[in-house]
Design a protein around this motif. Structure first.
Motif, PDB file in Angstrom:
ATOM      1  N   PRO A 298       0.803  -1.224   0.000  1.00 42.51           N
ATOM      2  CA  PRO A 298       0.000   0.000   0.000  1.00 42.51           C
ATOM      3  C   PRO A 298       0.841   1.282   0.000  1.00 42.51           C
ATOM      4  O   PRO A 298       0.294   2.369   0.139  1.00 42.51           O
ATOM      5  N   VAL A 299       2.165   1.165  -0.114  1.00 37.37           N
ATOM      6  CA  VAL A 299       3.036   2.332  -0.326  1.00 37.37           C
ATOM      7  C   VAL A 299       4.006   1.985  -1.446  1.00 37.37           C
ATOM      8  O   VAL A 299       4.248   0.811  -1.730  1.00 37.37           O
ATOM      9  N   ASP A 300       4.568   3.015  -2.102  1.00 38.52           N
ATOM     10  CA  ASP A 300       5.494   2.736  -3.202  1.00 38.52           C
ATOM     11  C   ASP A 300       6.932   2.964  -2.758  1.00 38.52           C
ATOM     12  O   ASP A 300       7.204   3.433  -1.656  1.00 38.52           O
ATOM     13  N   ARG A 301       7.862   2.641  -3.651  1.00 38.89           N
ATOM     14  CA  ARG A 301       9.277   2.645  -3.297  1.00 38.89           C
ATOM     15  C   ARG A 301       9.797   4.039  -2.914  1.00 38.89           C
ATOM     16  O   ARG A 301      10.756   4.168  -2.163  1.00 38.89           O
ATOM     17  N   ALA A 302       9.166   5.085  -3.410  1.00 43.20           N
ATOM     18  CA  ALA A 302       9.584   6.445  -3.061  1.00 43.20           C
ATOM     19  C   ALA A 302       9.463   6.699  -1.562  1.00 43.20           C
ATOM     20  O   ALA A 302      10.134   7.587  -1.020  1.00 43.20           O
ATOM     21  N   PHE A 307      10.924   8.700   3.914  1.00 47.50           N
ATOM     22  CA  PHE A 307      11.049   8.415   5.343  1.00 47.50           C
ATOM     23  C   PHE A 307      12.484   8.615   5.810  1.00 47.50           C
ATOM     24  O   PHE A 307      12.708   9.173   6.889  1.00 47.50           O
ATOM     25  N   THR A 308      13.460   8.177   5.028  1.00 49.67           N
ATOM     26  CA  THR A 308      14.839   8.313   5.487  1.00 49.67           C
ATOM     27  C   THR A 308      15.280   9.774   5.528  1.00 49.67           C
ATOM     28  O   THR A 308      16.092  10.153   6.389  1.00 49.67           O
ATOM     29  N   ASP A 309      14.748  10.609   4.670  1.00 47.88           N
ATOM     30  CA  ASP A 309      15.033  12.043   4.771  1.00 47.88           C
ATOM     31  C   ASP A 309      14.534  12.580   6.112  1.00 47.88           C
ATOM     32  O   ASP A 309      15.230  13.374   6.773  1.00 47.88           O
ATOM     33  N   TYR A 310      13.348  12.164   6.503  1.00 51.25           N
ATOM     34  CA  TYR A 310      12.776  12.661   7.755  1.00 51.25           C
ATOM     35  C   TYR A 310      13.511  12.063   8.962  1.00 51.25           C
ATOM     36  O   TYR A 310      13.766  12.744   9.954  1.00 51.25           O
ATOM     37  N   TRP A 311      13.849  10.799   8.878  1.00 48.09           N
ATOM     38  CA  TRP A 311      14.627  10.117   9.922  1.00 48.09           C
ATOM     39  C   TRP A 311      15.977  10.813  10.109  1.00 48.09           C
ATOM     40  O   TRP A 311      16.417  11.086  11.225  1.00 48.09           O
ATOM     41  N   TYR A 351      17.393  20.147   0.995  1.00 45.87           N
ATOM     42  CA  TYR A 351      16.449  20.803   0.084  1.00 45.87           C
ATOM     43  C   TYR A 351      15.280  19.887  -0.279  1.00 45.87           C
ATOM     44  O   TYR A 351      14.247  20.357  -0.771  1.00 45.87           O
ATOM     45  N   ARG A 352      15.441  18.577  -0.052  1.00 43.77           N
ATOM     46  CA  ARG A 352      14.375  17.622  -0.374  1.00 43.77           C
ATOM     47  C   ARG A 352      13.299  17.528   0.709  1.00 43.77           C
ATOM     48  O   ARG A 352      12.254  16.911   0.489  1.00 43.77           O
ATOM     49  N   LEU A 353      13.560  18.103   1.887  1.00 45.75           N
ATOM     50  CA  LEU A 353      12.663  17.890   3.027  1.00 45.75           C
ATOM     51  C   LEU A 353      11.211  18.280   2.736  1.00 45.75           C
ATOM     52  O   LEU A 353      10.303  17.497   3.032  1.00 45.75           O
ATOM     53  N   PRO A 354      10.924  19.466   2.188  1.00 45.24           N
ATOM     54  CA  PRO A 354       9.509  19.791   1.934  1.00 45.24           C
ATOM     55  C   PRO A 354       8.807  18.771   1.042  1.00 45.24           C
ATOM     56  O   PRO A 354       7.672  18.363   1.334  1.00 45.24           O
ATOM     57  N   SER A 355       9.488  18.339  -0.026  1.00 46.36           N
ATOM     58  CA  SER A 355       8.844  17.356  -0.903  1.00 46.36           C
ATOM     59  C   SER A 355       8.726  15.996  -0.219  1.00 46.36           C
ATOM     60  O   SER A 355       7.760  15.250  -0.474  1.00 46.36           O
ATOM     61  N   SER A 356       9.673  15.672   0.667  1.00 48.95           N
ATOM     62  CA  SER A 356       9.583  14.396   1.395  1.00 48.95           C
ATOM     63  C   SER A 356       8.412  14.408   2.367  1.00 48.95           C
ATOM     64  O   SER A 356       7.709  13.401   2.519  1.00 48.95           O
ATOM     65  N   ILE A 357       8.181  15.521   3.023  1.00 44.92           N
ATOM     66  CA  ILE A 357       7.033  15.622   3.934  1.00 44.92           C
ATOM     67  C   ILE A 357       5.733  15.490   3.151  1.00 44.92           C
ATOM     68  O   ILE A 357       4.810  14.780   3.561  1.00 44.92           O
ATOM     69  N   ILE A 358       5.654  16.148   2.008  1.00 44.41           N
ATOM     70  CA  ILE A 358       4.469  16.007   1.155  1.00 44.41           C
ATOM     71  C   ILE A 358       4.312  14.551   0.719  1.00 44.41           C
ATOM     72  O   ILE A 358       3.205  13.988   0.737  1.00 44.41           O
ATOM     73  N   GLY A 359       5.426  13.910   0.340  1.00 40.03           N
ATOM     74  CA  GLY A 359       5.381  12.508  -0.073  1.00 40.03           C
ATOM     75  C   GLY A 359       4.899  11.593   1.036  1.00 40.03           C
ATOM     76  O   GLY A 359       4.119  10.656   0.790  1.00 40.03           O
ATOM     77  N   LEU A 360       5.352  11.850   2.276  1.00 38.91           N
ATOM     78  CA  LEU A 360       4.901  11.027   3.402  1.00 38.91           C
ATOM     79  C   LEU A 360       3.406  11.198   3.646  1.00 38.91           C
ATOM     80  O   LEU A 360       2.697  10.221   3.965  1.00 38.91           O
ATOM     81  N   LYS A 361       2.906  12.398   3.484  1.00 40.03           N
ATOM     82  CA  LYS A 361       1.470  12.623   3.682  1.00 40.03           C
ATOM     83  C   LYS A 361       0.651  11.957   2.574  1.00 40.03           C
ATOM     84  O   LYS A 361      -0.436  11.426   2.829  1.00 40.03           O
TER      85      LYS A 361
END
Length: 474
Positions: A298-302, A307-311, A351-361
């Protein structure tokens, strides 16, 4: 390989926490006797397990003598994880970089935990800042698994899990920001429930984070103890926006629609033992009348990168702002290599953090959509067998240990980013007798569903006990 346990013919016997509390309430023994037995058991095994971060036995003995406990676990000896402020004890966070300074006050969850009536005898170990999936260090002995002292106890609640599994205490505090209740529960053959986000008081430091990953809970040897813990916290505080769980005391009558996930988000196949035990769990569910259907992830490889960016952000916050995060006296020069490596990883990709947060949501929305068609999701808790000490050592070159962590911890983080509840149940065993946890997820607020199912599985396939395993060198 060596099994280590502390079960003996004392007042604790083989009782779970509810059983110990009932023994005290019935006058069979006192809280002081229960505390003395737990301390003797800790002394018997901790030299081999290295699971205590800070001892608090003198205050625990004094509290037990006064016997002013009330709650579901009145007088039950326990541990608090050493990333949680407990007045008078230093919150060392598993790191030499943190000053040895006693906490001035309890944090909110500590008050909830003590409200269940427990008597904290010590603080348990965790890897530095809870960032690893094994409780290992570069400056001290690792916390070892009582089922096999050559093997990891998991993390980050590794000390609590090791001592509960070994029988030193019947229940202990744990918390979970990416699997840190469920990973050590799976490694040590315990029940580990990560509650819905907000069900228990969270960590003050993460309250204003873009995504609050961490939930407090316990590790226990019985489903009953985890159910009573959750019910007693609910007695103390009702949570706005979540339906009450109530006291769950046995299996539910409803047959469930179960989604089976056998594929890791990393694309790596499960090892032979883990795959076999997952399929055996699916067969058991069908024998019990539940409908099981294998489904795609139910989640994709991205999700891995997001998650690792946020971790890594969490490590960066300790590295660059440790004095504000961990308090005065923080010494950045004493950070371990894994924390430093994760911090550098974040700095290169900040610089990827904002897009990673959007991706996690977005991943949360996709993950929760699965519950429109299924009541629970079943998977392994971990992607492969619990590794030996050294495999996830923080001194292993960063790129290597980072890759190992991602492949090992492939199933649990989705519940932290989505806030959904999940439970690891010890119904699997490897060919060499080590526990294998099977993982069940449900939608927000549905802990009752998970506990009812866990009760049913516990009755159908009683959990293998460490005291029944062969002792000594094997």
């Amino acid at each position: 390989m060596k099994h280590v346990h502390a079960f003996t013919d004392d007042v604790l016997g083989e009782r779970d926490a509810v059983g110990v509390a009932r023994g005290i309430a019935a006058g069979e023994f006192t809280a002081a006797e229960a505390t003395a037995a737990a301390l003797a058991r800790i002394d018997a095994v901790n030299g081999q397990l290295a699971a205590i971060a800070v001892d608090d036995r003198e205050r625990a003995r004094a509290r037990a003598g006064a016997n002013g406990f009330s709650g579901a676990f009145a007088g039950v000896p326990t541990l608090i994880k050493n990333n949680t402020d407990y007045a008078g004890l230093p919150t060392r966070q598993g790191s030499a970089a943190v000053a040895d300074r006693p906490a001035a006050a309890h944090e909110p969850f500590t008050g909830e935990f003590l409200g269940t009536g427990v008597n904290v005898v010590a603080a348990s170990t965790l890897p530095p800042f809870g960032l690893n999936a094994s409780t290992e260090f570069v400056d001290r002995e690792p916390t070892r698994n009582p089922w096999n002292t050559d093997v990891s106890a998991g993390a980050s609640s590794g000390g609590s899990a090791a001592l509960v599994a070994a029988g030193a205490v019947p229940i202990a505090h744990a918390n979970d920001g990416g699997g840190s209740i469920r990973i050590p529960a799976a490694a040590c053959g315990l029940v580990g429930l990560k509650p819905t986000r907000g069900r228990t008081a969270g960590l003050p430091a993460s309250a204003n984070a873009p995504i609050d990953l961490v939930s407090n809970g316990v590790v226990s040897r019985s489903v009953r103890d985890t159910a009573y813990f959750l019910a007693d916290l609910e007695r103390q505080r009702r949570v706005a926006g979540l339906d009450p769980v109530g006291l769950v005391q046995g299996p539910g009558a409803r047959r469930l629609r179960v989604a089976l996930i056998a594929d890791s988000v990393t694309g790596q196949p499960l090892d032979t033992d883990t795959h076999r035990e997952l399929m055996a769990a699916a067969d058991l569910l069908e024998e019990l009348g539940h409908r099981v259907e294998q489904v795609p992830l139910p989640v994709d490889r991205a999700y891995i990168d997001h998650f690792t960016d946020y971790w890594a952000l969490l490590a960066f916050s300790f590295d660059r702002f440790g004095g504000k995060v961990a308090g005065p006296g923080f010494d950045r020069t004493k950070l371990d290599p894994l924390t430093r490596g994760l911090s550098r990883h974040f700095a290169r990709r900040f610089y990827r953090l904002p897009s990673s947060i959007i991706g996690l949501k977005r991943s949360t929305a996709k993950f929760r959509r699965a519950f429109a068609d299924y009541d629970v999701i079943v998977s392994p808790t971990l992607a492969h067998a619990t590794p030996e000490i050294g495999y996830l050592d923080p001194a292993v070159p960063f790129g290597e240990v980072f890759d190992r962590l991602i492949r090992y911890v492939a199933f649990t983080p989705a519940n932290n980013t989505s806030g959904t509840p999940a439970i690891s149940v010890p119904i699997g065993r490897s060919a060499d007798g080590m526990p294998i946890g099977i993982h069940f997820s449900a939608d927000l607020g549905e802990e009752r569903k998970l506990l009812e199912l866990a009760y049913e599985l516990e009755a159908a396939r009683p959990f293998y006990r460490i005291q029944d395993a062969s002792s000594g060198d094997a």
